[in-house]
Structures are given as structure tokens and as C-alpha cells.
Design an enzyme around this catalytic site. Structure first.
Site, PDB file in Angstrom:
ATOM      1  N   SER A  49       4.805  -8.099   2.169  1.00  0.00           N
ATOM      2  CA  SER A  49       3.962  -7.060   2.285  1.00  0.00           C
ATOM      3  C   SER A  49       2.664  -7.351   1.995  1.00  0.00           C
ATOM      4  O   SER A  49       1.693  -7.015   2.740  1.00  0.00           O
ATOM      5  CB  SER A  49       4.338  -5.905   1.728  1.00  0.00           C
ATOM      6  OG  SER A  49       5.433  -5.429   2.024  1.00  0.00           O
ATOM      7  N   GLU A  70       7.586  -2.916 -11.886  1.00  0.00           N
ATOM      8  CA  GLU A  70       6.002  -3.161 -11.754  1.00  0.00           C
ATOM      9  C   GLU A  70       5.571  -3.128 -13.115  1.00  0.00           C
ATOM     10  O   GLU A  70       4.634  -3.984 -13.466  1.00  0.00           O
ATOM     11  CB  GLU A  70       5.388  -2.165 -10.965  1.00  0.00           C
ATOM     12  CG  GLU A  70       5.876  -2.255  -9.589  1.00  0.00           C
ATOM     13  CD  GLU A  70       7.119  -1.585  -9.124  1.00  0.00           C
ATOM     14  OE1 GLU A  70       7.764  -0.948 -10.387  1.00  0.00           O
ATOM     15  OE2 GLU A  70       7.927  -1.912  -8.004  1.00  0.00           O
ATOM     16  N   PHE A  95       1.846   2.079  -6.787  1.00  0.00           N
ATOM     17  CA  PHE A  95       2.438   1.739  -8.051  1.00  0.00           C
ATOM     18  C   PHE A  95       1.594   1.233  -9.146  1.00  0.00           C
ATOM     19  O   PHE A  95       1.627   1.577 -10.235  1.00  0.00           O
ATOM     20  CB  PHE A  95       3.545   0.732  -7.710  1.00  0.00           C
ATOM     21  CG  PHE A  95       4.533   1.360  -6.644  1.00  0.00           C
ATOM     22  CD1 PHE A  95       4.616   2.623  -6.499  1.00  0.00           C
ATOM     23  CD2 PHE A  95       5.125   0.285  -5.739  1.00  0.00           C
ATOM     24  CE1 PHE A  95       5.846   3.085  -5.539  1.00  0.00           C
ATOM     25  CE2 PHE A  95       6.085   0.846  -4.903  1.00  0.00           C
ATOM     26  CZ  PHE A  95       6.227   2.019  -4.708  1.00  0.00           C
ATOM     27  N   ARG A 179      -4.030  -3.161   4.038  1.00  0.00           N
ATOM     28  CA  ARG A 179      -2.837  -3.477   4.439  1.00  0.00           C
ATOM     29  C   ARG A 179      -2.764  -4.661   5.260  1.00  0.00           C
ATOM     30  O   ARG A 179      -2.051  -5.217   5.808  1.00  0.00           O
ATOM     31  CB  ARG A 179      -2.094  -2.548   5.341  1.00  0.00           C
ATOM     32  CG  ARG A 179      -2.786  -2.014   6.483  1.00  0.00           C
ATOM     33  CD  ARG A 179      -2.119  -0.830   7.127  1.00  0.00           C
ATOM     34  NE  ARG A 179      -3.012  -0.385   8.436  1.00  0.00           N
ATOM     35  CZ  ARG A 179      -2.310   0.069   9.199  1.00  0.00           C
ATOM     36  NH1 ARG A 179      -1.265  -0.166   9.780  1.00  0.00           N
ATOM     37  NH2 ARG A 179      -3.011   0.460  10.269  1.00  0.00           N
TER      38      ARG A 179
END
Lengths: 335, 294
Positions: A49, A70, A95, A179
Site C-alpha cells: 500500500s 502499529e 492508525f 495514496r
């Protein structure tokens, strides 16, 4: 027999191939390793990702797989930093900036460990994945942490340039990035100066101060407004902390109206940071804070959401025209 | 000066302790308890019993097992120590002063305005503190990071992390446990001070953690259980673990201890996790600690 798939089909491990913007992160780190910096990169089950799979295959001994943990990742990174290595750890901004907030405060910032934290897919860029994956509070949480630098680059080239600049920066840094599909604003050889606003243009009628993905929207909106004879300036406030107060004050002196644009709640984000400067200095100028208006975003494909929330070029242009129309006789943020 | 001569203690021996070594470590554990009573008199509140349960552990590590250099708290090859149960820092500060990491005078103003020594340790203010703590559950992750860093640097220092047994309730401990075993961090040693109590009462009444040894084993750690007040046995175990350079698994030492060990009324009243002894009671506690066999 191997299945013959359509070229339009894709699977997770081929994300780099179809999203070249993901390569900026790994390539910047690979470049630093080649220059001799003791880079350690890590991610929590999201290497495809954020594109760190590219770094991991180049330097497997410098990549750490953290799995879906995380908080452990942030605390381990702080421990690594005590030994003089330079850790860059990445996961979704939702997160990193929220779940790991306390580890960032306690182990990274309070302990003054120069960890580089990369919160990717920030804002509403995960679209229909849902509110769990949206990060519209991370500027707010991260900028309230003492001793933590907060950078929100507009595109891949400026993110890569900020990574290059970060090796000389003593404080830990929270990078808030998209992204990997943000259109390029800058040349890939640009120089990033941490703490310095990037002033694209100056305007007397208004100045748009943006960060992150909406910088491109603001630049395109400004072009459209200029066609109507409106004098508009655009500032990319890529470093949110330390904030370039002088750039804000100069814009407040020059323009009749300021607009902030961010892919974030208007509470606690860039707009709030700018408002604090204006209030501190008693500027008295009207400010319109544009962003997510203290709500959980709808779900939809990202570009549909950007249109809905007026974070695309047409949206920013409309917001600017509305704010200008009302600025003369309405209270701040009345639009 | 020869570097070796500066080493406070770097026991790579697997030998049992001599009588003199055992007596010395008992004396140092007593020193930790006495100094804790003295410093808490300055602060007027503190975690007596949390220190008393781990006094022998601190003595074993800082006066025998760990490689340290007097007056050089940042020596890169030193063994690392992290205090997950950060509220026991009052027992650690006198050791740091004894090792020349901080001036002894600093102890005199413990917790007072401008003094670096607080209830929880701060690495940015106190030389000799390898990592700050105070938020329970982070230290094993921090220690795992140091072990990874050491491996990248081809250094063989050992990372000792002292955790509370209440700390086992924090989810991040188990994230770190999975992580350290997966990445084969053989230089990481967790010591659990299994004194059985936390703020609200018995650990096993608050949120039970047994079978603790089985939990750590199931996370692929090597587990040892030891009497945490038998300083000779404890030290020999830690010496042996440190000397094993070939190990690829992290180690958990469950040290069975008594909360408040050394002051009888504290051993039976869990409320002494946090409290204050008025001078007359502090004197009685000091006398009882002094009477304890050394």
C-alpha cells in the site's frame, strides 16, 4: 495452464506497477542508503500500500516487517533510533495519527528520538473503505505533540524532497501523505525546506493556503479565478509545524481574505493553525476554513468524495467565490 | 587508563557466585531499599513496595550482570536497561548516582522543582536512563528496537527489560512478544517482577494473567522461573543467560517476588503500592530493613 487475465485486472502485489507515485517513498530511502545514511524502514502489513516493498526487496536487511501491530511498530522504532539508526515507519494515517498517538508522544517526541513516521492514505483518500480508514484528525493530534514536526506534502516529488531534507532535521517528523495518486505539483528535483511555506503566487483579493493533495486543487482554482480578473495568491503550507508564521502574516497584510484548504476536519488542522496566528497577531482579517466540517465523511470513490466536499479544483473555486461574496458583510466562516 | 578497568561490572561468567559476591549484592539490595525510604521522605509520596519487590533484581543487574562503565552512561557497548514499571525509578536513581552517572547531590532534591528525577524516569534529563517510561506496556517494544539496532551495528550488548506483572495486561506487551520472537531477538531479556499486586489489588483478582509462563512459552520465548529475592540464584541465572551468545530466542525470566519485601507491614497491605511513611514510621522501616539478613 496459466489464466490469461485482462490487462485491466490487478491484484494487491502489482500496485506499484499501476501506481508509480508509490515509488517516491522507496526511491527516496534507497537514495539515502546509497549515500550512506543508516536507514531502517518498516511497515505493518502494508508494504504494497505504501510502496515500501520496493525498498524491502532492494535492502531486505534494512526492512522490518511489523505485522498488524502499529503501536509496537512506533515504540520499536524509537528503540532503534537510540542506537543511531534512522527509522522510517509507515502505516495508514488513521492508525498512525490516532491509534499510535500515545506511543508517538511518549516514545518518539518526549524521548526526542528522530523517528520518521509516515501516515499514508490520509484524509478521505481511502474513499469507500470507510470512516475507520479515514484520517481527518491527524493534523490536530500530531501538531499538539510538543517536539514533533508535522509535514503534509502536496505530491510525491515534494514528499521525496522532504525525506531528503529530513536527514538534517533533529526532531522526529510526522509525514501526512496521500495514496500515491496525487498529481505532481513539483519537479522531482525540487528542494524542500522544512518550516518554510512554498509561495506559488501573491494576490490582493485573496490568498489560498493549502496543504496536501488540495494544493493542486487550489492552484487550478486560482488559475480559473484569475481568468475573471481576481487577484489570488496560493501558498503550499507543506510544513504545518513549525508553522511559517511570517508567510501567513505577509499574506494577511497583502490580501483582503484568506482561505485555508485541507483534507482534514476544520477543527484543529491547518485552518486552525492559521487562525491561531491571525488571532495572536490581531490581524482582524477574514478567514474561511475549508475542509471537512466536523463530520464523518460519506463513503464513495475518492474523486467523488473530493468533488462532494469541494476539495477538487472546481470545488475550491466555488468555495473561494462564495467566501469572497460574503466576506464583505458576514462574520468569519459564515459561508 | 585501560578500558577494562573502567567497567563497573561485566560478568560474562556462568560460575556460581562466591559468598563475597552474594553478600555484596545483598548489601546493594538493602542500599536500594534504604535509599528508597529516604528519597520518598523528600517527595512525601512514592512507590515503596514496587521497588522493594525488585531490589534484588536491580542489584543483580547493576552490580553484577550488566556491562557498564562508571561515569559513562552513554558508552555505546553498554548493556541496556529499561524499566517498564517506571514507577520504581526511585529505586534506580541511587544506583545511577552510585555508578557516577548522575551527581549524588541530585538525589537530595528528588522530585523538587528543577530536579530531573521524577516518579517516572526521563532519558532526556537523567543520564543512565536508557529509555523513558511511565506509560505501562511500551518498554518491551522499546527494548526490542534496541536489540534490533544492536544487531544492525554488530554489537552484542544485552537488553534487559524489567516489567511489572500488572503490565502483562497491556496488549502492546504481547505485540512486542510476538515481534521479538519472530525476529529472533536473542539479546532481549524480559524480567517480570511477579509480585502479585497492582494498584487495585491482586493481579489475579483484577485481570488474571496465569498461566504466565505458558503464555510466554506459547509466544515462543524461553522461560525461566526464579525466586526474585534469592540474589545468588537470580544473578547466576542472569549471568548464564547473558553469556549465551548463540541463543536465537528472547528470554522471559519470571521473578517470583513479594511486594513490599523487607518491611513486614507493607508485605501484607497492598495499599502500600503508593504511600508515605511519616518520619517515625520511616525510621522503623529503616530499622527493619537494616535488621534483615545480609
Amino acid at each position: 495452464m496459466k489464466n490469461q487475465l485482462s490487462p485491466d485486472s490487478w491484484q494487491y502485489r502489482s500496485l506499484n506497477a499501476i501506481t508509480p507515485g508509490l515509488n517516491y517513498f522507496s526511491d527516496a530511502l534507497i537514495d539515502l542508503v546509497e549515500k550512506g545514511y543508516p536507514i531502517i524502514a518498516g511497515s505493518g502489513d502494508l508494504q504494497f500500500s505504501n510502496g515500501l516493498n520496493r525498498f524491502a526487496s532492494r535492502y531486505p536487511n534494512r526492512y522490518i516487517q511489523f505485522g498488524i501491530s502499529e503501536q509496537n511498530m512506533v515504540s520499536v522504532a524509537a528503540g532503534i533510533a537510540t542506537t543511531g539508526q534512522m527509522p522510517f515507519v509507515a502505516t495508514f494515517a488513521s492508525f498512525l495519527g490516532l491509534l499510535c498517538c500515545e506511543q508517538i508522544r511518549m516514545d518518539v517526541a518526549y524521548c526526542q528520538q528522530p523517528v520518521r513516521l509516515i501516515g499514508h492514505h490520509t484524509g478521505i483518500s481511502l474513499g469507500f473503505y470507510g470512516t475507520s480508514h479515514h484520517a481527518t484528525e491527524d493534523i490536530s493530534t500530531m501538531r499538539a505533540i510538543a517536539g514533533l514536526t508535522v509535514i503534509s506534502p502536496a505530491d510525491g516529488p515534494s514528499f521525496a524532497a522532504a525525506i531528503r531534507a529530513s536527514v538534517e532535521w533533529q526532531e522526529p517528523i510526522y509525514f501526512r501523505i496521500g495514496r500515491g495518486r496525487e498529481p505532481d505539483v513539483y519537479d522531482k528535483n525540487m528542494t524542500f525546506e522544512i518550516g518554510k511555506a512554498i509561495e506559488h503566487s501573491q494576490g490582493e483579493d485573496l490568498t489560498i493556503i493549502a496543504c496536501g493533495m488540495p494544493v493542486k486543487s487550489a492552484l487550478d482554482a486560482a488559475d480559473a479565478l484569475r481568468n475573471d480578473g481576481i487577484s489570488v495568491g496560493v501558498i503550499d503550507m507543506a510544513t504545518i509545524k513549525p508553522l511559517d508564521r511570517q508567510a501567513i502574516l505577509a499574506a494577511a497584510k497583502r490580501s483582503r481574505l484568506l482561505i485555508t484548504v485541507e483534507e482534514h476536519n476544520i477543527i484543529g488542522g491547518l485552518g486552525a493553525a492559521v487562525a491561531e496566528v491571525l488571532a495572536d497577531e490581531g490581524c482582524g482579517i477574514k478567514l474561511f476554513r475549508h475542509g471537512i466540517r466536523d463530520e464523518y465523511s460519506l463513503i464513495a470513490p475518492p474523486n467523488h468524495l473530493y468533488a462532494h466536499y469541494k476539495l477538487d479544483a472546481a470545488g475550491v473555486e466555488a468555495v473561494a467565490r462564495g467566501a469572497m461574496a460574503k466576506a464583505g458583510n458576514a462574520s468569519i466562516n459564515a459561508v | 587508563m585501560n578500558n577494562e578497568s573502567q567497567i563497573v561490572m561485566a560478568s560474562n561468567s556462568r560460575s556460581p557466585l562466591t559468598a563475597e559476591q552474594t553478600a555484596f549484592l545483598k548489601d546493594r539490595a538493602q542500599f536500594v531499599r534504604l535509599e528508597t525510604v529516604r528519597l520518598i521522605e523528600i517527595a512525601k509520596v512514592g512507590h515503596y513496595t514496587s521497588v522493594f519487590s525488585c531490589a534484588e533484581i536491580l542489584a543483580a543487574l547493576f552490580y553484577d550482570v550488566m556491562s557498564l562503565r562508571r561515569g559513562e552512561p552513554r558508552w555505546p557497548d553498554r548493556d541496556r536497561f529499561l524499566l517498564g514499571k517506571g514507577h520504581a525509578a526511585v529505586g534506580l536513581y541511587p544506583i545511577l548516582a552510585d555508578h557516577g552517572f548522575i551527581p549524588k547531590e541530585t538525589l537530595e532534591n528528588y522530585t523538587r522543582l528543577g530536579n530531573p528525577l521524577g516518579d517516572h524516569p526521563d532519558m532526556t534529563k537523567v543520564p543512565g536512563i536508557d529509555f523513558s517510561s511511565g506509560s505501562i506496556g511500551h518498554a518491551l517494544s522499546n527494548g526490542a528496537g534496541m536489540a534490533i539496532g544492536g544487531r544492525k551495528l554488530n554489537k552484542d550488548f544485552t537488553v534487559f527489560t524489567l516489567l511489572g506483572d500488572g503490565e502483562m495486561q497491556e496488549g502492546q506487551v504481547w505485540e512486542a512478544a510476538l515481534f521479538a520472537a519472530h525476529h529472533r531477538l536473542g539479546r532481549l531479556i524480559a524480567i517480570v517482577d511477579r509480585n502479585g499486586y497492582q494498584l487495585d489489588g491482586k493481579v489475579d483478582d483484577v485481570i488474571g494473567i496465569e498461566s504466565l509462563a505458558d503464555k510466554w512459552r506459547s509466544f515462543n520465548w524461553i522461560v525461566h522461573e526464579v525466586d526474585g529475592h534469592n540474589v545468588a540464584e537470580l544473578t547466576l541465572l542472569l549471568r548464564t543467560l547473558k553469556a549465551d551468545m548463540a541463543r536465537k530466542q528472547p528470554v522471559c525470566v519470571i521473578a517470583k517476588t513479594v511486594k513490599g519485601k523487607g518491611v513486614s507491614h507493607m508485605e501484607t497491605e497492598p495499599g502500600w503500592h503508593l504511600g508515605y511513611l511519616a518520619p517515625v514510621d520511616a525510621q522503623a522501616a529503616i530499622e527493619e530493613i537494616m535488621r534483615t539478613e545480609r
